[in-house]
Design an enzyme around this catalytic site. Sequence first.
Site, mmCIF file in Angstrom:
data_model
loop_
_atom_site.group_PDB
_atom_site.id
_atom_site.type_symbol
_atom_site.label_atom_id
_atom_site.label_comp_id
_atom_site.label_asym_id
_atom_site.label_seq_id
_atom_site.Cartn_x
_atom_site.Cartn_y
_atom_site.Cartn_z
ATOM 1 N N HIS A 169 0.880 -1.172 0.000
ATOM 2 C CA HIS A 169 0.000 0.000 0.000
ATOM 3 C C HIS A 169 0.918 1.223 0.000
ATOM 4 C CE1 HIS A 169 -2.388 -2.920 2.497
ATOM 5 N NE2 HIS A 169 -3.434 -2.384 1.926
ATOM 6 N N ASP B 86 2.277 1.991 3.449
ATOM 7 C CA ASP B 86 3.205 1.050 4.100
ATOM 8 C C ASP B 86 4.638 1.465 3.857
ATOM 9 O OD1 ASP B 86 1.011 -0.651 4.410
ATOM 10 O OD2 ASP B 86 1.473 -1.734 2.566
#
Length: 437
Positions: free
Chosen positions: A100, A103
């Site tokens: 993501h 992240d």
Amino acid sequence: MAAFPEISKIQFEGPGSKNPLAFRFYDENEIVEGKTMKEQLRFSVAYWHTLRGTGSDPFGPGTMIRPWEGAIDDVPNAINRVKVAFEFIEKLGAPFFCFHDRDVAPEGANLTETNKNLDEVVKAIKDEMNRTGIRLLWGTANLFSNPRYVHGAATSCNADSFAFAAAQVKKALEVTKELGGDGYVFWGGREGYMNLWNTDMKRELDHLGMFMRMAVDYAAEIGFTGQFYFEPKPKEPTKHQYDFDSAACINFLRAYDLADHVKMNIETNHATLAGHTVEHELEYAGHQGFLGSVDANTGDLLLGWDTDQFPTDVYLTTKIMLAFLNYGGIAPGGVNFDAKVRRESFEPVDLFYAHVGGMDTFAKGLKIAAQMRADGTLAKMVKDRYSSWDNGVGVEIESGSHDFHTLEKYMLEKGDVDPCTSGRQELFENVVNQYIL
Ligand code: XLS
Ligand code: NI
Ligand code: NI
């Protein structure tokens, strides 16, 4: 400095090996059904769990020992973490990773700063991808952690949340394209609702349809040709997630004219939360032409939430790989370990044990599934069960040459149905065991 100095590249040692840091079944060069195992399985490491998982739960803080993490989550720390990630993935021998946006890089004070942080980290990711040859299976945007998405993103009651999410996905698509990603995932996040009294369901679903249409259009505009996926999950974090299961997602895609652009990313633990099995979800998506990729974890049937455990059950992996082989292979999708080590498994080496076990269980499952197909016994037993459809009235009905009038005439003449044969469930299960045990 190496993050895992005591671990060298994981090797294939064969079924006789007792080394927990070696593969017993995953030989990436072994050919199964005309492709190498590496090509058939397309393993991927999930950045969010493996690099960002802390082990926190509602009753206590994180437990993970991660010596490479700095005291503050700034860009230099994120760039150092990228190096750790690629050392891990390279030593493991997985060809892909997934992430993501949030992240990999910390958010800044506003969208401009956040995008700048992401660009800096993406540069480091690109360098590591070039150095190692590791590729991006799919990218995605985190549209659920930040409080601005408290009511959802595309389905929020707040139009600004929709707008911020649009800007975020625009950027995530650009980054996914820049990194040569093979796909892009929409998982619902908080796209759902807790209580229908305060919810305009039709309006929210229309917005979700518009949002995905904007993403598909923008991908075409920038020339991103990767596969889009929708990842079903019935609940958690909201009580009623709109992407409940494959059937609900496929209906949504058809209703909003997105069916040509988006396939399914099926997650085992989500399937069981929906009251299905993963093989049900794969089979449903498969025969409807929507089978895409898999988030390879497993749940705990005694617990009612998404526990995201690493798979070690060879029945499970056999069923998953059988579905993919039956529907023409997994590419451009892959086997993404959307799985986390337990809170109690807090040492860095546990990350290796978990992935090595998962990869080996999938490799064994792939081999068993290929044997089942080569041998053909099960497929023949299923075909025999439907043999009444292969001649006489069955063939005539399937070919469209009957209606209620002609079938009534047929039955009036015949009087009653031919006796049915046994379903033989136990025999079928025993035959499956012949391959597995
Ligand atoms: C959460 C989902 C999520 C997606 C990616 O349950 O599995 O991790 O895979 O957003
Ligand atoms: Ni997932
Ligand atoms: Ni999940």
